[in-house]
Design a protein around this motif. Structure first.
Motif, PDB file in Angstrom:
ATOM      1  N   GLU A 275       0.875  -1.473  -0.107  1.00  0.00           N
ATOM      2  CA  GLU A 275      -0.189  -0.390   0.053  1.00  0.00           C
ATOM      3  C   GLU A 275       0.394   1.310  -0.023  1.00  0.00           C
ATOM      4  N   LEU A 276       1.882   1.162   0.851  1.00  0.00           N
ATOM      5  CA  LEU A 276       3.289   2.316   0.682  1.00  0.00           C
ATOM      6  C   LEU A 276       3.151   2.698  -0.359  1.00  0.00           C
ATOM      7  N   ARG A 277       4.394   2.090  -0.746  1.00  0.00           N
ATOM      8  CA  ARG A 277       5.251   2.135  -2.056  1.00  0.00           C
ATOM      9  C   ARG A 277       4.046   2.193  -3.153  1.00  0.00           C
ATOM     10  N   ALA A 278       2.861   1.691  -3.165  1.00  0.00           N
ATOM     11  CA  ALA A 278       2.120   1.814  -4.404  1.00  0.00           C
ATOM     12  C   ALA A 278       1.924   3.136  -4.454  1.00  0.00           C
ATOM     13  N   CYS A 279       1.405   3.639  -3.243  1.00  0.00           N
ATOM     14  CA  CYS A 279       0.624   5.298  -3.380  1.00  0.00           C
ATOM     15  C   CYS A 279       2.190   6.135  -3.992  1.00  0.00           C
ATOM     16  N   ARG A 280       2.930   5.841  -2.766  1.00  0.00           N
ATOM     17  CA  ARG A 280       4.127   7.027  -3.226  1.00  0.00           C
ATOM     18  C   ARG A 280       4.492   7.347  -4.610  1.00  0.00           C
ATOM     19  N   ASP A 281       4.780   5.692  -5.062  1.00  0.00           N
ATOM     20  CA  ASP A 281       4.453   5.270  -6.836  1.00  0.00           C
ATOM     21  C   ASP A 281       4.177   6.022  -7.357  1.00  0.00           C
ATOM     22  N   THR A 282       2.521   6.209  -7.339  1.00  0.00           N
ATOM     23  CA  THR A 282       1.800   6.682  -7.833  1.00  0.00           C
ATOM     24  C   THR A 282       1.349   8.131  -7.767  1.00  0.00           C
ATOM     25  N   LEU A 283       2.284   8.676  -6.981  1.00  0.00           N
ATOM     26  CA  LEU A 283       2.313  10.038  -7.062  1.00  0.00           C
ATOM     27  C   LEU A 283       3.062  10.533  -7.402  1.00  0.00           C
ATOM     28  N   GLU A 284       4.323  10.512  -7.393  1.00  0.00           N
ATOM     29  CA  GLU A 284       5.372  10.577  -8.163  1.00  0.00           C
ATOM     30  C   GLU A 284       5.253  10.741  -9.473  1.00  0.00           C
ATOM     31  N   GLU A 285       4.598   9.290 -10.185  1.00  0.00           N
ATOM     32  CA  GLU A 285       4.633   9.290 -11.445  1.00  0.00           C
ATOM     33  C   GLU A 285       3.259  10.234 -11.895  1.00  0.00           C
ATOM     34  N   LYS A 286       2.397  10.847 -11.143  1.00  0.00           N
ATOM     35  CA  LYS A 286       1.617  11.637 -11.815  1.00  0.00           C
ATOM     36  C   LYS A 286       1.832  12.788 -11.565  1.00  0.00           C
ATOM     37  N   LEU A 287       2.673  13.062 -10.488  1.00  0.00           N
ATOM     38  CA  LEU A 287       3.065  14.812 -10.526  1.00  0.00           C
ATOM     39  C   LEU A 287       4.429  14.975 -10.226  1.00  0.00           C
ATOM     40  N   GLY A 288       5.527  14.212 -10.379  1.00  0.00           N
ATOM     41  CA  GLY A 288       6.617  14.455 -11.038  1.00  0.00           C
ATOM     42  C   GLY A 288       7.265  15.032  -9.722  1.00  0.00           C
ATOM     43  N   VAL A 289       6.282  14.588  -8.526  1.00  0.00           N
ATOM     44  CA  VAL A 289       7.877  14.835  -7.246  1.00  0.00           C
ATOM     45  C   VAL A 289       7.851  13.422  -5.998  1.00  0.00           C
ATOM     46  N   ARG A 290       7.981  12.671  -5.593  1.00  0.00           N
ATOM     47  CA  ARG A 290       8.059  12.425  -4.557  1.00  0.00           C
ATOM     48  C   ARG A 290       7.565  12.782  -3.329  1.00  0.00           C
ATOM     49  N   PRO A 291       6.464  12.208  -2.910  1.00  0.00           N
ATOM     50  CA  PRO A 291       5.869  12.725  -1.579  1.00  0.00           C
ATOM     51  C   PRO A 291       7.007  12.191  -0.358  1.00  0.00           C
TER      52      PRO A 291
END
Length: 365
Positions: A275-291
């Motif tokens: 859950e943590l990895r999927a959320c982090r990676d999706t946000l980075e992919e969609k926004l261009g910034v790693r949360p």
């Protein structure tokens, strides 16, 4: 070694402590005379000037948490909810009495990388509702208040509900016994036989479902959803990815709130990490910034979950009430839940300050 979060949590449904569930449900809904008295005291203290902000200590700060702001001042049961007019009052009070900062700036101050203002306060919004963009953002912009939105990536751009709000709709629209039968669950059927008022019954069911392993909870909710489908309404709709990006363009900080919003302490650790990895990676992919910031769903964590969160994020927030200090662990930061009336918000902030003052060590002579 026992299997964490499953065998220990799974117990026969006929052993569920219904009395405890009902008591918790009622405590969150039914106001006793003492509650009305307390509310009056809070209102008088606010309009009398007592609830103005107090100067926090060096290295101390406050994090507030919200979920959504609505157009109407009442919810499905006629109860008061946070609407745009009352939230405007929140913003006026906070801009006047505190120094609002981004959560990342607050974290940098707690970590010793920056100096915190004396009245540092960060606003956070969990889940990622569309009204954060269309109702919240304009109000915050008018008052110069920054904020952080924690996004549940698997819900972005979907017509899905947050399941607890979905149950609220089901119980408010349908005969309670019909909803309980649709669950197919013995404990919920027993709750339904107690003659509770519909709202209390709904809250008791929510409390019960939160205690189940995540997969068991999902199965029950899916049965209810399939039997009594309710289309998601505007107040509960989630942001699209373009709307998340628009919030970011407007200066909102975007944090992570898992992919599917499970209560992480009800999952095996391998699933927590997914859950943590999927959320982090999706946000980075969609926004261009790693949360770098994370919010625990339902505020729930334990040592194993916290350790995993630390592998993926710099800081994380709970729903444990309190004021942050440099002694706070960055992965279990306390937050104060914002009540509906601004008078109660002011009182909560003052009360937490006074509790901190009492607990602060007396300097040596």
């Amino acid at each position: 070694m026992p299997i964490r979060n499953q065998v220990a949590l799974e117990r026969p449904r006929n052993q569920v402590d219904l009395e405890r569930l009902v008591l918790r449900a009622r405590s969150g809904i039914e106001r006793r005379w003492t509650s009305w008295l307390a509310r009056g005291v809070k209102t008088l203290s606010y309009y009398g000037g007592f609830s103005a902000s107090r100067p926090l200590g060096e290295g101390e700060a406050v994090i507030l948490f919200y979920h959504k702001v609505q157009r109407r001042p009442v919810g499905v049961w006629g109860e008061p909810v946070l609407d745009v007019r009352e939230f405007e009052r929140h913003a006026l009070f906070l801009a006047r009495e505190y120094q609002p900062v981004l959560l990342s700036e607050l974290v940098a101050g707690l970590a010793g990388r920056a100096r915190l203002p004396r009245r540092a306060l960060a606003l956070t919004f969990d889940d990622g509702y569309r009204n954060n963009l269309y109702l919240v953002a304009p109000i915050l912009a008018r008052h110069g208040i920054p904020a952080t939105v924690f996004v549940t990536t698997g819900l972005v751009g979907t017509d899905r509900w947050m399941w607890a709000y979905e149950l609220e709709e089901l119980f408010s629209r349908n005969p309670p016994d019909q909803v309980c039968r649709a669950s197919g669950d013995p404990a919920i059927l027993r709750l339904g036989s107690l003659g509770l008022r519909p709202r209390v019954l709904m809250m008791a069911c929510v409390e019960y479902l939160k205690e189940l392993p995540h997969a068991s909870m999902l199965g029950i909710v899916e049965r209810m959803r399939a039997s009594l489908p309710v289309p998601v309404n505007d107040e509960n709709r989630f942001l699209s990815w373009e709307e998340v990006r628009e919030l970011s363009r407007q200066g909102f900080e975007i944090g992570a709130h898992t992919e599917n919003h499970p209560i992480l302490t009800r999952l095996p650790l391998a699933e927590v990490e997914r859950e943590l990895r999927a959320c982090r990676d999706t946000l980075e992919e969609k926004l261009g910034v790693r949360p770098t910031l994370f919010s625990y769903p339902n505020g729930a964590t334990d040592p194993g979950v916290t350790e995993l969160v630390g592998r993926y994020f710099e800081a994380a927030v709970t729903t444990q009430s309190g004021i942050c200090s440099r002694a706070s662990g960055l992965l279990e930061l306390p937050r104060i839940g914002a009540p509906v009336p601004v008078s109660e918000l002011a009182f909560e902030l003052t009360w937490n300050y006074l509790r901190t003052e009492v607990a602060r060590p007396v300097p040596a002579p």
